[in-house]
Design a protein around this motif. Structure first.
Motif, mmCIF file in Angstrom:
data_model
loop_
_atom_site.group_PDB
_atom_site.id
_atom_site.type_symbol
_atom_site.label_atom_id
_atom_site.label_comp_id
_atom_site.label_asym_id
_atom_site.label_seq_id
_atom_site.Cartn_x
_atom_site.Cartn_y
_atom_site.Cartn_z
ATOM 1 N N THR A 281 0.847 -1.355 -0.047
ATOM 2 C CA THR A 281 0.000 -0.011 0.138
ATOM 3 C C THR A 281 0.698 1.207 -0.020
ATOM 4 N N GLY A 282 2.214 0.939 0.172
ATOM 5 C CA GLY A 282 2.323 2.124 0.215
ATOM 6 C C GLY A 282 3.321 2.529 1.991
ATOM 7 N N ALA A 283 2.603 2.014 2.761
ATOM 8 C CA ALA A 283 2.518 2.564 4.108
ATOM 9 C C ALA A 283 3.942 1.332 4.388
ATOM 10 N N VAL A 284 4.749 1.770 5.551
ATOM 11 C CA VAL A 284 4.923 1.760 6.356
ATOM 12 C C VAL A 284 5.062 0.433 7.732
ATOM 13 N N LEU A 285 5.297 -0.644 7.705
ATOM 14 C CA LEU A 285 5.322 -1.545 8.828
ATOM 15 C C LEU A 285 6.153 -1.809 9.984
ATOM 16 N N VAL A 286 6.588 -1.357 11.166
ATOM 17 C CA VAL A 286 7.173 -1.016 12.020
ATOM 18 C C VAL A 286 7.191 -2.073 12.991
ATOM 19 N N VAL A 287 7.852 -3.605 13.382
ATOM 20 C CA VAL A 287 7.943 -4.417 14.105
ATOM 21 C C VAL A 287 8.917 -4.255 14.957
ATOM 22 N N GLY A 288 8.430 -4.863 16.942
ATOM 23 C CA GLY A 288 8.805 -5.220 17.767
ATOM 24 C C GLY A 288 10.090 -3.740 17.624
ATOM 25 N N PRO A 297 6.512 -5.202 22.638
ATOM 26 C CA PRO A 297 5.531 -6.319 22.426
ATOM 27 C C PRO A 297 4.751 -5.439 21.127
ATOM 28 N N SER A 298 4.935 -4.352 20.450
ATOM 29 C CA SER A 298 3.560 -4.249 18.956
ATOM 30 C C SER A 298 4.172 -3.918 17.992
ATOM 31 N N ALA A 299 3.395 -3.670 17.434
ATOM 32 C CA ALA A 299 3.841 -3.094 15.693
ATOM 33 C C ALA A 299 2.764 -2.071 15.709
ATOM 34 N N GLU A 300 2.981 -1.096 14.886
ATOM 35 C CA GLU A 300 2.513 0.112 14.052
ATOM 36 C C GLU A 300 2.752 0.277 12.424
ATOM 37 N N VAL A 301 1.488 1.317 12.002
ATOM 38 C CA VAL A 301 2.131 1.470 10.901
ATOM 39 C C VAL A 301 2.094 2.827 10.346
ATOM 40 N N TYR A 302 2.901 3.685 9.433
ATOM 41 C CA TYR A 302 3.366 4.313 9.203
ATOM 42 C C TYR A 302 2.743 4.827 8.117
ATOM 43 N N ASP A 303 2.287 6.075 7.958
ATOM 44 C CA ASP A 303 1.286 6.356 6.540
ATOM 45 C C ASP A 303 2.055 7.508 5.968
ATOM 46 N N PRO A 304 2.842 7.512 5.156
ATOM 47 C CA PRO A 304 3.927 8.303 4.184
ATOM 48 C C PRO A 304 3.100 10.188 3.948
ATOM 49 N N THR A 305 1.753 9.937 3.606
ATOM 50 C CA THR A 305 1.275 11.271 2.969
ATOM 51 C C THR A 305 0.442 11.635 3.601
ATOM 52 N N THR A 306 0.371 11.030 4.707
ATOM 53 C CA THR A 306 -0.311 11.706 5.965
ATOM 54 C C THR A 306 0.449 11.708 7.200
ATOM 55 N N ASP A 307 1.408 11.099 6.742
ATOM 56 C CA ASP A 307 2.593 12.165 8.431
ATOM 57 C C ASP A 307 1.791 11.037 9.972
ATOM 58 N N THR A 308 1.141 10.712 9.597
ATOM 59 C CA THR A 308 0.456 9.408 10.715
ATOM 60 C C THR A 308 0.993 8.213 11.066
ATOM 61 N N TRP A 309 0.737 7.580 12.011
ATOM 62 C CA TRP A 309 0.842 6.287 13.215
ATOM 63 C C TRP A 309 -0.348 5.290 13.018
ATOM 64 N N SER A 310 -0.474 4.431 13.303
ATOM 65 C CA SER A 310 -2.061 3.483 13.705
ATOM 66 C C SER A 310 -0.840 2.476 14.059
ATOM 67 N N ALA A 311 -2.521 2.064 15.278
ATOM 68 C CA ALA A 311 -1.950 0.263 15.780
ATOM 69 C C ALA A 311 -2.085 -0.127 14.625
ATOM 70 N N VAL A 312 -1.233 -1.500 14.468
ATOM 71 C CA VAL A 312 -2.194 -3.104 13.689
ATOM 72 C C VAL A 312 -1.900 -4.226 15.487
ATOM 73 N N PRO A 313 -2.950 -5.224 15.090
ATOM 74 C CA PRO A 313 -2.659 -6.012 16.252
ATOM 75 C C PRO A 313 -1.260 -5.894 16.221
ATOM 76 N N THR A 314 -1.448 -6.515 17.949
ATOM 77 C CA THR A 314 -0.515 -7.191 18.690
ATOM 78 C C THR A 314 0.590 -8.194 18.130
ATOM 79 N N PRO A 315 1.665 -8.474 17.753
ATOM 80 C CA PRO A 315 2.161 -9.842 16.913
ATOM 81 C C PRO A 315 2.239 -10.757 18.455
ATOM 82 N N GLY A 316 2.370 -11.779 18.139
ATOM 83 C CA GLY A 316 2.779 -13.034 19.060
ATOM 84 C C GLY A 316 3.372 -12.862 19.889
ATOM 85 N N THR A 317 4.410 -13.214 19.544
ATOM 86 C CA THR A 317 5.794 -12.418 21.080
ATOM 87 C C THR A 317 6.427 -11.471 20.406
#
Length: 353
Positions: A281-288, A297-317
């Motif tokens: 999608t052009g977004a960036v997934l950041v993990v661990g 214990p988390s991951a989040e996603v950066y949207d370069p077009t809006t300069d915003t971060w959003s949470a995604v479900p927590t990884p299992g580990t």
């Protein structure tokens, strides 16, 4: 390129045969992922294995001749993989090895001119591989030296040295074919640096570039996460410095002006053992990664077009020193690393957008 909000879920993938942290993961042309080396929990390993996303299975393949961790892997044109640098119990690894996916075997690609832990290697548009910097533990110094590999002839030649010695530094191939090196650790400065420089393969020269807005290093083996966006801008997130500690901040280098500017901060501070993966999608997934309490214990996603971060479900580990690879079908495979107990793990999981 316009991004869309990224949502998704994590699913458990088959575990590797060997626990690993500080390993490498490389996507092969057919869609499989080659995982090589790493630390199994106090002992580096020469083993390698292949993940098949169609069957969710790990397959055996030939092992490296030299055990190593904290090394670099480069996918070569034609499907081969080059492994460079690293460290093992008996010292630095100077041997360069090349993997042939057709035969599942490794062959020698010569030796680097200097032992390098945590060097950076980049495949240039010319087809050559640039390896630069790294740390010489025996000499207790970081390196400015660089060298070029011609994968066709298998010969190494000296390249111009960087302006500033450094290790644990990310390097990114720019859209115009030059290479950007940013931050890292400089022993003479007794810590991290914000200095950046650019290598021009046409002239074999390095030149100083606009510094980052903030010093970014890692307090352990690894480097701040950095990648080139579809726009050509370069994004770097997280890291550590002695004044601010573990960082939530990130910044973006404008491909037109070369200037860095701060972006919106992450929701969680992450030291340079996290991963940042560009998804379809052009977004960036950041993990661990690591914060003051250990693996994040988390991951989040950066949207370069809006300069915003959003949470995604927590990884299992919760994990750090892991590897994340985007598969051909758009899923992201995350393997190994160290967990909250501090030990290397063999587990793997898939982020499904």
């Amino acid at each position: 390129m316009t991004t869309t909000v990224l949502t998704g879920a994590w699913s458990t993938a088959a575990s590797m045969s060997t626990p690993r942290s500080g390993h490498t993961g490389t996507l092969l042309p057919g869609g499989r992922v080659l995982v090589a080396g790493g630390d199994t929990g106090g002992q580096e390993t020469p083993t390698a294995e292949l993940y098949d996303p169609l069957t969710d299975t790990w397959l055996p393949t030939g092992g490296l001749s030299a055990a190593r961790a904290h090394h670099t892997a480069i996918a070569l044109p034609g499907g081969g993989v080059l492994v460079l640098g690293g460290y093992a119990q008996n010292g630095f690894v100077r041997d360069i090895e090349r993997y042939d996916p057709a035969t599942g075997t490794w062959s020698s690609a010569g030796m680097s001119s200097a032992p390098r832990e945590d060097p950076t290697a980049v495949l240039l548009d010319t087809g050559s591989v640039l390896m630069c910097g790294g740390y010489d533990r025996l000499g207790n110094t970081d390196l400015a030296t660089c060298e070029l590999l011609d994968p066709v002839s298998g010969t190494w030649t000296a390249a111009a040295p960087m302006v500033s010695p450094r290790y644990n530094h990310p390097a990114t191939l720019l859209a115009d074919g030059r290479v950007l090196v940013a931050g890292g650790v400089n022993v003479l400065n007794q810590g991290g640096i914000a200095l950046t420089e650019i290598y021009d393969p046409a002239t074999d020269t390095w030149s100083a570039a606009c510094p980052m807005t903030q010093v970014r290093q890692t307090d352990d083996n690894g480097q701040p996460a950095q990648l080139r966006l579809p726009s050509g801008d370069v994004l770097t997130v997280g890291g550590y410095n002695r004044i601010d500690g573990v960082l939530r901040t990130g910044e973006r280098r404008d491909t037109g002006t070369g200037a860095w500017s701060a972006i919106a901060p992450m929701t969680t501070a992450r030291e340079g053992l996290h991963t940042a993966t560009l998804v379809a999608t052009g977004a960036v997934l950041v993990v661990g990664g690591v914060d003051d309490d250990g693996p994040v214990p988390s991951a989040e996603v950066y949207d370069p077009t809006t300069d915003t971060w959003s949470a995604v479900p927590t990884p299992g580990t919760a994990r750090a020193r892991h590897v994340a690879v985007r598969l051909l079908d758009g899923r992201v495979l995350v393997t190994g690393g160290v967990d909250g107990a501090g030990g290397a793990v063999a587990t793997a999981e898939l982020f499904v957008p």
